[in-house]
Design an enzyme around this catalytic site. Structure first.
Site, PDB file in Angstrom:
ATOM      1  CD  GLU A  35      -7.461  49.760 -43.278  1.00 15.57           C
ATOM      2  OE1 GLU A  35      -6.511  50.536 -43.329  1.00 15.57           O
ATOM      3  OE2 GLU A  35      -8.033  49.439 -42.211  1.00 15.57           O
ATOM      4  CB  CYS A  45     -10.480  64.994 -38.822  1.00 16.06           C
ATOM      5  SG  CYS A  45      -8.814  64.481 -39.230  1.00 16.06           S
ATOM      6  NE  ARG A 444       1.659  97.782 -30.965  1.00 13.07           N
ATOM      7  CZ  ARG A 444       0.597  98.592 -30.953  1.00 13.07           C
ATOM      8  NH1 ARG A 444      -0.455  98.311 -31.681  1.00 13.07           N
ATOM      9  NH2 ARG A 444       0.594  99.664 -30.209  1.00 13.07           N
TER      10      ARG A 444
END
Ligand SMILES: Cc1cc2nc3c(=O)[nH]c(=O)nc-3n(C[C@H](O)[C@H](O)[C@H](O)COP(=O)(O)OP(=O)(O)OC[C@H]3O[C@@H](n4cnc5c(N)ncnc54)[C@H](O)[C@@H]3O)c2cc1C
Length: 450
Positions: A35, A45, A444
């Site tokens: 890393e 986030c 709907r």
């Protein structure tokens, strides 16, 4: 199997999900994680909330530190180690450590989990101090420190994607004067403009100066520091700039090693997360995936996807069998007071596909109208003409609005029609929704329109 060495490039969501999974299955497997920053397994986030001051401690964004991975999981995690080359034939990676020394390490299996980076066009002074993109935790800490030490007064966010918007709100919280420049007609171009307009308004309501249908041309700088953002229509003074124009996959390492790329230059993988090169796997923001509604390759950079793909790669790398079936384009965000969600295809994408579709948009309440805290919610839903197959939905509304998108995401995954959605046995009680949930009210209406 246990003797085979697995090397993982990238120590965040995809890479560490895979590493943890492998360790759970194979206690003795040799796992090396490389890393390049100081951090592993962090929540990118959460950075806008840290920068905005909602979260005090950066440590709370770190799920597991490199030490925990080393001591508790016996995973050889080396931070400040950047992989600079992959040799698939020799099965070795070349690594540059923080002393700038190059070393080479062998692998039997390699997982590339290098993530993505903020995009910025190659305009004048893009490298000036005070111009930031957000991707890694290290990049978020740099922004936070810059605000604390340099006390900028005027910020410009370039780009109206969700990261740019979350950052605009964070900077308002830090009492900066914030402007946002966006090329499109409205912010958040993953929504149709009629839904994006609601988000634009929410930003104006908290005092963000919006400059829509305007394009970045250059940055102005003095003594290496950013002074202004120049658009095709004006010059906006700025002592802090945040780039929010989307991301690009970190796929150059893979490309240089001859690994096949796919859509948007992301690494091409199969559903088990294997690349086209033997013994090399990839997962997370650096790979392309499948859009399950169109059946076409798709690029998306999201933490939810990266974690799942990491788990799939880890399962397969530890002798199990798992697939990542693709995405349906689901995303949520909270911008100021409002929640924003989308799934499936938006009108722009449907027009590109030449699809014959019908839409319906309804306004309703998030709770029974009489119940305290009921807020407005707008739902837009789309279906295929003729078949009634559901194609997508977008939701903008007050608290409780956004996660309703998961109903539609589930329906899309199951290939349901709008009529099927109307028939779903959804829950109801006044604190949660009106008798007809707004998602079913939209369905709907769409059924009528069909
Ligand atoms: C501000 C912000 C907010 C976000 N909000 C959300 C959200 O609300 N919901 C959501 O789903 N997603 C969100 N995301 C996206 C999410 O964070 C990413 O999709 C996720 O982190 C991707 O994980 P990854 O492991 O693929 O890549 P990354 O998290 O980018 O990790 C890749 C790692 O690889 C390292 N690396 C790269 N190249 C090398 C190399 N050559 N050698 C060694 N190391 C290397 C990097 O340093 C990095 O640590 C957000 C992102 C940002 C920036």
């Amino acid at each position: 199997m246990a003797k085979e060495r697995i090397v993982i490039i990238g120590g965040d969501a995809a890479g560490m999900s895979a590493a943890a999974k492998i360790r759970r299955v194979e206690p003795k497997r040799d796992i090396l994680v490389l890393e390049r920053t100081d951090y592993t397994s962090y929540s990118a986030c959460g950075m806008p909330y840290y920068i905005g001051g909602l979260i005090d401690e950066v440590d709370s964004l770190i799920v597991r530190t490199p030490e925990v991975f080393r001591d508790k999981y016996a995973i050889d995690v080396r931070t400040r180690h950047e992989v600079v080359a992959i040799d698939p034939k020799a099965q070795r990676v070349t690594i540059r450590n923080d002393q700038r020394t190059e070393i080479s390490e062998p692998f039997d299996q390699l997982l590339i989990a290098t993530g993505a980076r903020p995009y910025c066009p190659d305009v004048q002074n893009v490298g000036a101090e005070g111009v930031f993109g957000l991707s890694t935790l290290a990049s978020g800490i740099r922004v936070q420190q810059f605000i604390k030490q340099e006390k900028p007064q005027k910020a410009v966010v370039v780009g109206g994607g969700y990261i740019g918007l979350e950052m605009a709100e964070a900077l308002v919280r830090q009492n900066l004067e914030v402007s946002l420049v966006q090329r499109g007609r409205e912010v958040m171009e993953t929504l149709d403009p009629d839904m994006g307009r609601l988000v634009s308004q929410a930003l104006r309501d908290i005092g963000v100066n919006l400059y829509l249908s305007e394009e970045l041309q250059a940055f102005e700088s003095a003594n290496g520091r950013v002074k202004a953002v120049i658009t095709d229509q004006r010059t906006l003074p700025a002592d802090l700039v945040i780039l929010g124009m989307g991301v690009r996959p970190n796929s150059e390492l893979a490309e240089a090693a001859g690994i096949e790329l796919g859509v948007k230059n992301a690494i091409k993988v199969d559903e088990r997360m294997r690349t086209g090169t033997e013994n090399i796997w990839a997962a997370g923001d650096c790979v392309a995936t499948l859009h399950r509604v169109t059946g076409r390759p798709f690029y998306v950079a999201l933490g939810t996807v990266a974690n799942k793909q990491g788990l799939v790669a880890g399962t397969n790398l530890s002798g199990g069998s798992a697939i990542f079936p693709g995405v349906v384009g689901t995303a949520v965000s909270k911008i100021c007071k409002i929640e924003v969600a989308r799934t499936g295809l938006q009108e722009k994408e449907l027009l590109e596909l030449g699809a014959d579709y019908v839409t319906a948009t309804i306004k309703a309440k998030t709770r029974a109208g009489y119940y305290p805290g009921a807020g407005t919610i707008t739902v837009k839903m789309t279906a295929e003409k003729g078949t009634g197959r559901l194609l997508g939905a977008q939701i903008v509304g007050m608290e409780g609005a956004a996660k309703r998108i998961d109903i539609v995401a589930t329906a899309l995954t199951a290939g349901m029609t709008v009529a099927n959605l109307v028939d779903l046995d959804l829950s109801y009680a006044p604190p949660f929704s009106p008798v007809w949930d707004p998602v079913q009210t939209a369905a709907r209406q769409l059924l009528n329109n069909l």
